[in-house]
Design an enzyme around this catalytic site. Structure first.
Site, PDB file in Angstrom:
ATOM      1  N   SER A 269     -25.635 -16.218  33.212  1.00  0.00           N
ATOM      2  CA  SER A 269     -25.199 -15.386  31.950  1.00  0.00           C
ATOM      3  C   SER A 269     -25.914 -14.189  31.803  1.00  0.00           C
ATOM      4  O   SER A 269     -27.195 -14.049  32.440  1.00  0.00           O
ATOM      5  CB  SER A 269     -25.400 -16.352  30.655  1.00  0.00           C
ATOM      6  OG  SER A 269     -25.314 -15.664  29.405  1.00  0.00           O
TER       7      SER A 269
ATOM      8  N   TYR B 189     -30.523 -22.290  25.798  1.00  0.00           N
ATOM      9  CA  TYR B 189     -29.391 -21.787  26.475  1.00  0.00           C
ATOM     10  C   TYR B 189     -30.180 -20.836  27.442  1.00  0.00           C
ATOM     11  O   TYR B 189     -29.754 -20.927  28.483  1.00  0.00           O
ATOM     12  CB  TYR B 189     -28.322 -20.987  25.957  1.00  0.00           C
ATOM     13  CG  TYR B 189     -27.220 -20.428  26.524  1.00  0.00           C
ATOM     14  CD1 TYR B 189     -26.130 -21.429  27.156  1.00  0.00           C
ATOM     15  CD2 TYR B 189     -27.120 -19.133  26.774  1.00  0.00           C
ATOM     16  CE1 TYR B 189     -25.192 -20.908  27.793  1.00  0.00           C
ATOM     17  CE2 TYR B 189     -25.954 -18.563  27.384  1.00  0.00           C
ATOM     18  CZ  TYR B 189     -25.216 -19.510  27.754  1.00  0.00           C
ATOM     19  OH  TYR B 189     -23.945 -19.035  28.485  1.00  0.00           O
TER      20      TYR B 189
END
Length: 296
Positions: free
Chosen positions: A143, A156
């Site tokens: 990401s 995350y």
């Protein structure tokens, strides 16, 4: 250049979202594709699309945190589609909120899928790839959170920064075997990743954040629905694999942020002229010095 046509691709999370986009684009590029997903409904929906094509696609119901099941899935796919030489560690989950409100279960769930699931894919397929000697390519989906920390994304972000380190080291280790490694760093993508909480195991349900909350789902969907379409993102991945790119970063809106982050890193880094032991460390091949001489 990495050739993809005629090869077998194993794509985790392949029943929906980013991974389904990859499955469609790489099937169009001539790959045989196995789509592995924990949700049978997603597999059924994906296969309803693929059944209208001539592509060779095999659905596999798989919890990527289950190592024995992963090995069995690999055996089944290779028996039917041939040796897996393209591995896409794409499946991932997310839940957001301040770190001080997190439970151990919030940590364990995201780490088990986003990090351990990638490790399981690597441990399952890399020895097979090396033994066969035909090269191949691995795409780990991280990401932009692998580079950019944002408030409320601590767990995350931890998993995705770990994928960055894993991918960079894996690329160095596998180069001699002719196996390429890419790290895909999406920004906003128009998917339903916020629904990942529906797959959270019962023993990890205790959370400091949110569950299957329709209002929260609607909010999160609104944030990402303007994002890139999965198939558009997958075309960047195809090009990155064919060009053996370590970093696949298709989001120019992060350019200024990354420039700022790296500028602050370089500003914080000591200068050689201020360190009397610098030359000694370089001369003895301390990590960093060897890279400097190679670059020079």
């Amino acid at each position: 250049m990495t050739r993809v046509a005629g090869r077998t691709a194993f794509i985790t999370g392949g029943g929906s979202g980013v991974a389904l986009g990859q499955a469609k684009i790489f099937a169009q590029a001539g790959c045989k594709v196995a789509i592995a997903d924990i949700r049978q409904d997603h597999l059924d929906e994906a296969m309803a699309w693929f059944d209208q094509t001539d592509f060779q696609v095999m659905p596999v119901k798989l919890d990527i945190t289950d190592r024995a099941a992963y090995a069995a899935a690999a055996d089944a796919v290779e028996a039917r589609l041939g040796p897996v030489e393209l591995l896409f560690n794409t499946a991932g989950v997310s839940i957001f909120g301040p770190l001080e409100k997190a439970t151990y279960e919030d940590w364990d769930w995201q780490l088990s899928v986003n990090l351990n699931g990638v490790i399981n894919g690597i441990q399952t397929f890399v020895p097979r790839m090396i033994a066969r000697g035909n090269g191949g390519h691995i795409v780990n989906t991280a990401s932009m959170s692998a580079f950019v920390a944002l408030k409320g994304t601590g767990i995350y972000c931890t998993t995705k920064m770990a994928i960055r380190g894993l991918s960079e080291c894996l690329a160095l280790d596998l180069a001699e075997h002719g196996i390429g490694v890419s790290m895909l760093c999406p920004g906003a993508v128009n998917t339903n990743i916020h629904e990942a909480v529906l797959t959270r195991p019962e023993h990890l349900r205790n959370t400091g954040y949110y569950g299957a909350d329709p209002a929260m789902f609607a909010h999160l969907k609104k944030v990402i629905e303007v994002g890139m379409e999965p198939e558009t993102l997958a075309r960047y991945v195809l090009d990155g694999v064919e060009q053996d790119q370590l970093y696949i970063l298709p989001y120019p809106e992060f350019r200024g942020t990354l420039e700022d982050i790296h500028m602050r890193v370089m500003m914080a880094l000591a200068r050689p002229e201020d360190d009397p032991d610098y030359e000694k460390r370089v001369a003895h091949g301390v990590p960093g010095g060897e890279r400097r001489r190679a670059d020079a």
